[in-house]
Design an enzyme around this catalytic site. Structure first.
Site, PDB file in Angstrom:
ATOM      1  N   TYR A 143      31.824  32.712  73.006  1.00 23.20           N
ATOM      2  CA  TYR A 143      32.896  31.817  73.446  1.00 23.20           C
ATOM      3  C   TYR A 143      34.215  32.316  72.883  1.00 23.20           C
ATOM      4  CZ  TYR A 143      35.621  27.628  74.417  1.00 23.20           C
ATOM      5  OH  TYR A 143      36.578  26.748  74.879  1.00 23.20           O
ATOM      6  N   ASP A 235      36.259  38.207  67.212  1.00 18.99           N
ATOM      7  CA  ASP A 235      36.738  36.833  67.345  1.00 18.99           C
ATOM      8  C   ASP A 235      36.156  36.028  66.188  1.00 18.99           C
ATOM      9  OD1 ASP A 235      37.439  34.289  67.964  1.00 18.99           O
ATOM     10  OD2 ASP A 235      36.657  34.304  70.012  1.00 18.99           O
ATOM     11  N   LYS A 264      40.855  27.618  63.842  1.00 18.62           N
ATOM     12  CA  LYS A 264      40.091  26.647  63.040  1.00 18.62           C
ATOM     13  C   LYS A 264      40.541  26.587  61.571  1.00 18.62           C
ATOM     14  CE  LYS A 264      36.761  26.175  66.599  1.00 18.62           C
ATOM     15  NZ  LYS A 264      35.959  27.015  67.454  1.00 18.62           N
TER      16      LYS A 264
HETATM   17  C1  LIG Z   1      36.636  27.493  68.904  1.00 16.78           C
HETATM   18  C2  LIG Z   1      36.631  28.898  69.321  1.00 16.78           C
HETATM   19  C3  LIG Z   1      37.612  29.433  70.184  1.00 16.78           C
HETATM   20  C4  LIG Z   1      38.646  28.563  70.849  1.00 16.78           C
HETATM   21  O1  LIG Z   1      39.503  27.970  69.929  1.00 16.78           O
HETATM   22  P1  LIG Z   1      40.346  26.669  70.396  1.00 16.78           P
HETATM   23  O2  LIG Z   1      41.197  26.360  69.199  1.00 16.78           O
HETATM   24  O3  LIG Z   1      39.332  25.618  70.705  1.00 16.78           O
HETATM   25  O4  LIG Z   1      41.140  27.062  71.572  1.00 16.78           O
HETATM   26  C5  LIG Z   1      37.608  30.782  70.438  1.00 16.78           C
HETATM   27  N1  LIG Z   1      36.679  31.585  69.890  1.00 16.78           N
HETATM   28  C6  LIG Z   1      35.710  31.120  69.077  1.00 16.78           C
HETATM   29  C7  LIG Z   1      34.722  32.064  68.481  1.00 16.78           C
HETATM   30  C8  LIG Z   1      35.652  29.756  68.783  1.00 16.78           C
HETATM   31  O5  LIG Z   1      34.677  29.293  68.009  1.00 16.78           O
END
Ligand SMILES: *Cc1c(COP(=O)(O)O)cnc(C)c1O
Length: 448
Positions: A143, A235, A264
């Site tokens: 994701y 990521d 985060k």
């Molecule tokens: C949560 C998440 C995102 C997206 O971040 P948002 O602040 O919700 O836009 C992207 N990559 C990873 C791995 C994530 O866990």
């Protein structure tokens, strides 16, 4: 458990918000989610006064739990009281940038944005701008936020939008491969090597169960991207400042990406994202380069203060020891319970991340001794090795209906708040206690 107020609030919400929520996963709970009134340490209290041990922790950002330590609280309040933001630079942005650069070796320069989605969107544009290439390789089930270049499913031969509203023409530049599958990566490089701008991967799949990389997988990605002049993007929106402490997952795996996306935790509970990496690449962002990147709220002083004070607090206190210890205790306890009651299930996670994936097959219960004691590490000598999820397809095949329709509600009834579906991971915070762990293990014993 009384839930009259939550039901009433959801009824109101349905009239004015699509699905009654502002982010889809919050409505995954049926028939309706509970509304949170407030947090308290490692717990949340809902609109009807019910209290839960909270392992969702905002879906990742809350390393310290709901009660922010005094310096964090004070930093946020001071910034908010001095006027929230200015459209001009502030010292606190430099402070947080310096902190990240000091602790994450691959990051020489960094640009702050407002969400993980914004970070991955900008990282993809940067990789394309820097390399002059079009294609991005991603993992199925990885994701990277709600953005056009990564809302893509299928495989590298037939990539297709995974959401309405994404043109097929966008999906054609995204090549999904299974996690942990070196052969598939080799194939896409053979076919498209000259046009691959980057491989973007979560160091650990954190939004699709929790899937640990096999030994050597990230080293392989590093080598093949180097060979073809493509960038490696980690990521670390979930794993950043959670796995591997302040050095992030890349320090735990000993692999140096060209670019890293953060989100985060780095905003201490406020909206945030960031793109860091090698100076010569990150400098391609405007105004020093010609890859356009901008944001009214980027580097927001309140967010920067929350992020900096959170990370400073973690650097100066036993935060990572505490959360990793409790994470270990949880995963060890779960491994024993699962071996006893549901030997086909798989306990996953590392550091302060954990999940039980309801996999359908596995060896009998008396193999506890030889298996990974505190979360699957893809150990080839483990008797469960062939049954442990290696990629998103394996997680998808798990018993997601039992997880969602039966198990989640039974945990909630016992006062334990788990993430809203089989796929999202769960987090330990500094505010959690041994008691929370014991109570949660007892609840799993009942519900599994
Ligand atoms: C949560 C998440 C995102 C997206 O971040 P948002 O602040 O919700 O836009 C992207 N990559 C990873 C791995 C994530 O866990």
């Amino acid at each position: 458990m009384n839930d009259d107020n939550s039901r009433e609030l959801y009824d109101r919400a349905l009239s004015v918000m699509p699905g009654g929520v502002n982010s889809a996963v919050r409505a995954a709970i049926e028939p309706y989610p509970f509304f949170v009134q407030k947090g308290d340490g490692g717990h949340v209290i809902d609109a009807d006064g019910n209290r839960y041990v909270d392992w969702v922790m905002g879906l990742g950002p809350l390393l310290l739990g709901h009660d922010l330590p005094d310096p964090v609280q004070a930093g946020i309040q001071q910034r908010a009281s001095e006027g929230p933001m200015y459209g001009a630079p502030t010292e606190i942005e430099v402070d947080l940038a310096e902190f990240v650069v000091r602790h994450v070796p691959s990051v020489e320069k960094i640009r702050f944005v407002n969400s993980g989605t914004e970070a991955t969107t900008s990282a993809v544009r940067l990789a394309r701008g820097y390399t002059g290439r079009n294609k991005i390789v991603v993992n199925q089930g990885g994701y990277h936020g709600a953005q056009e270049s990564t809302l893509v499913e299928g495989d590298h031969e037939n990539p297709a939008p995974s959401s309405a509203g994404v043109p097929q023409a966008f999906a054609e530049h995204t090549l999904p491969v299974p996690f942990n599958d070196e052969e598939a990566v080799r194939e896409v490089f053979e076919e498209h090597g000259d046009d691959i701008a980057a491989v973007m991967t979560e160091p650990i799949l954190g939004n699709y169960g929790i899937v640990h990389p096999e030994e050597g997988y990230h080293e392989f990605l590093r080598e093949i991207t180097d060979e073809h002049g493509s960038l490696l993007i980690f990521d670390e929106v979930i794993t950043g400042f959670r796995v591997g402490g302040l050095g992030c997952a890349q320090s735990e795996f000993g692999v140096t990406p060209d670019l890293t996306t953060f989100g985060k935790i780095v905003g201490g509970g406020f909206p945030v994202g960031a793109i860091g990496g090698r100076a010569e690449i990150v400098e391609q962002f405007t105004p020093s380069g010609d890859v356009f990147q901008a944001g009214t709220f980027s580097g927001h002083p309140v967010t920067m203060a929350a992020g900096l004070e959170t990370l400073k607090f973690a650097a100066e206190n036993d935060v990572y020891d505490h959360v990793n210890e409790l994470g270990d205790r949880l995963r060890r306890g779960l491994t024993e319970i699962v071996a006893d009651q549901a030997p086909q299930y798989t306990v996953t996670g590392t550091d302060s991340m954990f999940k039980v994936i309801f996999t359908r097959d596995g060896p009998g219960a008396n193999s506890l001794e030889e298996q990974c004691p505190a979360g699957c590490r893809q150990d080839p000598t483990c008797p469960r090795y062939d049954y442990c999820p290696k990629n998103a397809g394996d997680v998808k095949n798990a018993d997601t209906d039992r997880w969602r329709r039966i198990f989640w509600g039974q945990m909630k009834e016992q006062g334990v708040f788990l993430s809203q579906n089989q796929f999202e991971c769960q987090f330990v915070s500094y505010a959690h206690t041994e008691e929370d762990v014991e109570e949660t293990l007892e609840a799993y014993k009942e519900a599994l």
